[in-house]
Design a protein around this motif. Structure first.
Motif, mmCIF file in Angstrom:
data_model
loop_
_atom_site.group_PDB
_atom_site.id
_atom_site.type_symbol
_atom_site.label_atom_id
_atom_site.label_comp_id
_atom_site.label_asym_id
_atom_site.label_seq_id
_atom_site.Cartn_x
_atom_site.Cartn_y
_atom_site.Cartn_z
ATOM 1 N N PRO A 287 80.226 44.748 30.410
ATOM 2 C CA PRO A 287 80.214 45.639 30.279
ATOM 3 C C PRO A 287 79.349 46.602 30.597
ATOM 4 O O PRO A 287 78.752 46.985 31.478
ATOM 5 C CB PRO A 287 81.249 46.247 29.370
ATOM 6 C CG PRO A 287 81.791 45.209 29.214
ATOM 7 C CD PRO A 287 81.436 44.193 28.859
ATOM 8 N N ARG A 291 77.298 47.614 34.334
ATOM 9 C CA ARG A 291 76.567 48.858 34.425
ATOM 10 C C ARG A 291 75.869 48.925 34.938
ATOM 11 O O ARG A 291 74.969 50.083 35.768
ATOM 12 C CB ARG A 291 76.821 50.093 32.860
ATOM 13 C CG ARG A 291 78.103 50.105 32.337
ATOM 14 C CD ARG A 291 78.115 50.785 30.820
ATOM 15 N NE ARG A 291 79.552 50.663 30.451
ATOM 16 C CZ ARG A 291 79.589 50.400 29.402
ATOM 17 N NH1 ARG A 291 78.902 49.017 28.864
ATOM 18 N NH2 ARG A 291 81.104 50.591 28.548
ATOM 19 N N ARG A 320 82.916 53.242 37.969
ATOM 20 C CA ARG A 320 83.142 53.216 36.578
ATOM 21 C C ARG A 320 84.133 52.958 36.208
ATOM 22 O O ARG A 320 83.790 53.166 34.795
ATOM 23 C CB ARG A 320 82.211 54.968 37.322
ATOM 24 C CG ARG A 320 81.253 54.938 37.570
ATOM 25 C CD ARG A 320 80.110 55.765 37.173
ATOM 26 N NE ARG A 320 78.904 55.751 37.808
ATOM 27 C CZ ARG A 320 77.945 55.428 37.851
ATOM 28 N NH1 ARG A 320 77.521 54.666 36.943
ATOM 29 N NH2 ARG A 320 76.924 55.426 38.234
ATOM 30 N N GLN A 321 84.849 53.562 36.136
ATOM 31 C CA GLN A 321 86.497 52.937 36.046
ATOM 32 C C GLN A 321 87.218 51.820 35.711
ATOM 33 O O GLN A 321 87.044 51.989 34.605
ATOM 34 C CB GLN A 321 87.312 54.107 36.552
ATOM 35 C CG GLN A 321 87.639 56.159 36.401
ATOM 36 C CD GLN A 321 88.704 56.250 37.506
ATOM 37 O OE1 GLN A 321 89.536 56.222 37.586
ATOM 38 N NE2 GLN A 321 88.745 58.036 36.957
ATOM 39 N N ILE A 323 85.647 49.341 34.779
ATOM 40 C CA ILE A 323 84.081 49.229 34.458
ATOM 41 C C ILE A 323 84.597 49.316 32.869
ATOM 42 O O ILE A 323 85.224 48.345 31.815
ATOM 43 C CB ILE A 323 82.788 49.660 34.090
ATOM 44 C CG1 ILE A 323 81.665 48.671 35.714
ATOM 45 C CG2 ILE A 323 81.846 48.897 33.429
ATOM 46 C CD1 ILE A 323 80.739 49.754 35.618
ATOM 47 N N GLU A 324 84.865 51.193 32.832
ATOM 48 C CA GLU A 324 85.651 51.274 30.811
ATOM 49 C C GLU A 324 87.454 50.364 30.909
ATOM 50 O O GLU A 324 87.426 50.457 30.019
ATOM 51 C CB GLU A 324 85.938 52.974 31.157
ATOM 52 C CG GLU A 324 84.557 53.697 31.240
ATOM 53 C CD GLU A 324 83.075 52.888 31.224
ATOM 54 O OE1 GLU A 324 83.375 52.731 29.052
ATOM 55 O OE2 GLU A 324 82.625 52.518 31.191
ATOM 56 N N LYS A 325 87.749 50.401 31.802
ATOM 57 C CA LYS A 325 89.292 49.406 31.595
ATOM 58 C C LYS A 325 88.545 48.192 31.232
ATOM 59 O O LYS A 325 89.911 47.660 30.200
ATOM 60 C CB LYS A 325 89.878 49.754 33.543
ATOM 61 C CG LYS A 325 90.886 51.354 33.637
ATOM 62 C CD LYS A 325 91.831 50.908 32.885
ATOM 63 C CE LYS A 325 92.734 52.263 33.569
ATOM 64 N NZ LYS A 325 94.404 52.668 32.899
ATOM 65 N N THR A 326 87.975 47.495 32.108
ATOM 66 C CA THR A 326 87.552 46.077 31.653
ATOM 67 C C THR A 326 87.010 46.458 30.040
ATOM 68 O O THR A 326 88.209 45.470 28.985
ATOM 69 C CB THR A 326 86.689 45.800 31.838
ATOM 70 O OG1 THR A 326 86.833 45.462 33.826
ATOM 71 C CG2 THR A 326 86.328 43.919 31.645
ATOM 72 N N ALA A 327 86.381 47.334 29.661
ATOM 73 C CA ALA A 327 86.238 47.279 28.443
ATOM 74 C C ALA A 327 87.000 47.452 27.210
ATOM 75 O O ALA A 327 87.209 46.815 26.353
ATOM 76 C CB ALA A 327 85.041 48.501 27.971
ATOM 77 N N ASP A 328 87.710 48.258 27.517
ATOM 78 C CA ASP A 328 89.474 48.368 26.549
ATOM 79 C C ASP A 328 90.103 47.317 26.816
ATOM 80 O O ASP A 328 90.905 47.299 25.029
ATOM 81 C CB ASP A 328 89.980 50.231 27.380
ATOM 82 C CG ASP A 328 88.369 51.575 27.374
ATOM 83 O OD1 ASP A 328 88.132 51.414 26.211
ATOM 84 O OD2 ASP A 328 89.486 52.208 28.715
ATOM 85 N N ASN A 331 88.275 45.181 24.155
ATOM 86 C CA ASN A 331 88.637 45.515 22.868
ATOM 87 C C ASN A 331 90.249 45.352 22.672
ATOM 88 O O ASN A 331 90.367 44.876 20.789
ATOM 89 C CB ASN A 331 88.423 47.456 23.467
ATOM 90 C CG ASN A 331 87.142 47.243 22.596
ATOM 91 O OD1 ASN A 331 85.670 46.884 21.715
ATOM 92 N ND2 ASN A 331 85.998 48.242 23.154
ATOM 93 N N THR A 337 83.039 45.303 22.346
ATOM 94 C CA THR A 337 82.043 45.162 23.145
ATOM 95 C C THR A 337 80.399 45.806 22.896
ATOM 96 O O THR A 337 79.841 46.257 23.845
ATOM 97 C CB THR A 337 82.375 46.236 24.677
ATOM 98 O OG1 THR A 337 82.228 47.047 23.972
ATOM 99 C CG2 THR A 337 83.960 45.408 25.146
#
Length: 384
Positions: A287, A291, A320-321, A323-328, A331, A337
């Motif tokens: 992630p 970014r 951008r969303q 990337i955050e979906k992937t990080a979530d 987790n 992350t």
């Protein structure tokens, strides 16, 4: 689409009970080195199944191959195989055991410094045949020709690739994964996920089928990830994870595509310096790298967000969303992350990885070959 050549000679035997086929898959006159890791196969029944299938073969065992297989350990296996005149390697385990088997297979007949095999610094003229019984779905090593070997003495974790170390066959029995702890399942899901994105999430190459194939693997991993953790005895979830992890690095996802692999290059150094699991390093770096490289990857990130995560909106927002979906998702698989989750100082990690990449000559990474060690340092600083 870019030009490519593709060949995969590995015979795959998939499903429950397939370990019994070992007796027919290995030549009757082979002298087999059974290579395995820490001994979990003796607790989950796999060892007994393998031994039963080898009842008519000559075989001897070498145990103790570590996660991130160590050169020193593998050289002991090489000497053992030479002393006992063993001529067929059977790897029973996960990616580390299989990678180790590839090195042993190349090193046994090698005349010279075996360390030079790593990094493809000497040609491999021949190698012993290899078979695999897979017990941990993650790396796809069971049906490809790449391996990663560590050497603690010199602080190196490096790869080699050669078609002569393709396994001849791989047995994939989902039941052999039922006893895996949640940490290893989470690691396997994330490892396979990042293998796929390294080949897919670069820039559009008009490789339409490969894109859809990658997206199908990613969607499958997302769909079954939580299910596999929540229901360890769900055979279908285990089967789909095992097959998805295999196909992630079978060779077809990246055909005709620009590929990245910077996350893996940085991750190998992070593992060597700080002892993190391989997949843990990938979850930290990917992630952060996306970014950092947002503009050059935006088109593919937006495609990924729409097709895999079903996001909608303008490219910038969707990318951008995504990337955050992937990080979530990482987790949710139990992999943080952030370096701080492992009590690692970001500056120390960033400086160390940049220095290691420079020492290893990995100074032009990524799909555009323009990611420098200083860029990698900056990426890790953001993953504090």
């Amino acid at each position: 689409m870019q030009n490519f050549s593709f060949h995969n000679p590995c015979q795959i035997e998939f499903g429950a009970g397939q370990i019994s086929k070992l007796s027919a898959l290995i030549p009757s006159d082979a002298r087999v080195l059974l290579l395995y890791g820490g001994g979990s196969i003796k607790h989950n029944g796999v060892y007994d199944e393998v031994v039963a299938a080898l009842s008519q073969h000559h075989w001897q065992a070498f145990a103790g191959v570590e996660p991130n297989p160590e050169y020193e350990t593998l050289m002991r296996a090489v000497e053992f195989a030479r002393e006992q005149n063993l001529d067929f390697i059977l790897a029973v385990g996960g990616g580390s055991v299989i990678d180790g088997a590839k090195f042993v297979a190349a090193a046994v007949p090698h005349d010279g410094d075996c360390w030079l095999i790593i990094g493809n610094r000497v040609p491999i003229k021949t190698a012993l045949p290899i078979g695999v019984v897979l017990t941990l779905p993650a790396t796809g090593s069971e049906s490809n020709f790449a391996a990663v070997i560590s050497r603690r003495e010199t602080n190196d974790k490096l790869s080699f690739k050669n078609a002569k170390v393709f396994p001849q066959f791989a047995i994939l029995d989902p039941k052999s994964t039922m006893s895996l702890p949640a940490r290893q399942i989470g690691n396997g899901v994330v490892d396979a996920f990042v293998h796929t994105t390294e080949q897919y999430l670069t820039y559009p190459c008009e490789a339409l089928l490969q894109d859809r194939f990658a997206e199908g693997i990613l969607q499958t991993l997302i769909e079954i990830g939580a299910q596999t953790l929540a229901e360890p005895n769900d055979y279908n979830a285990r089967a789909n994870l095992m097959w998805a992890a295999n196909q992630a690095l079978y060779g077809m996802v990246g055909l005709g595509q620009a590929q990245d692999w910077a996350t893996h290059a940085m991750g190998h150094e992070l593992t060597m310096l700080h002892g993190l699991d391989h997949a843990q390093t990938l979850a930290i770096i990917l992630p952060a790298l996306w970014r950092y490289r947002f503009e050059s990857k935006k088109a593919k990130l937006a495609q990924y967000g729409r097709r895999v995560w079903q996001l909608s909106g303008e490219d910038e927002q969707v990318a951008r969303q995504a990337i955050e979906k992937t990080a979530d998702f990482f987790n949710a698989m139990g992999l943080s992350t952030r370096l701080s989750a492992y009590q690692i100082d970001a500056k120390i990690a960033a400086d160390g990885v940049a220095a290691q990449l420079t020492r290893h000559g990995r100074v032009k990474l990524g799909e555009h070959f323009d990611l420098t060690p200083e860029d990698c340092r900056a990426i890790l600083l953001t993953a504090h």
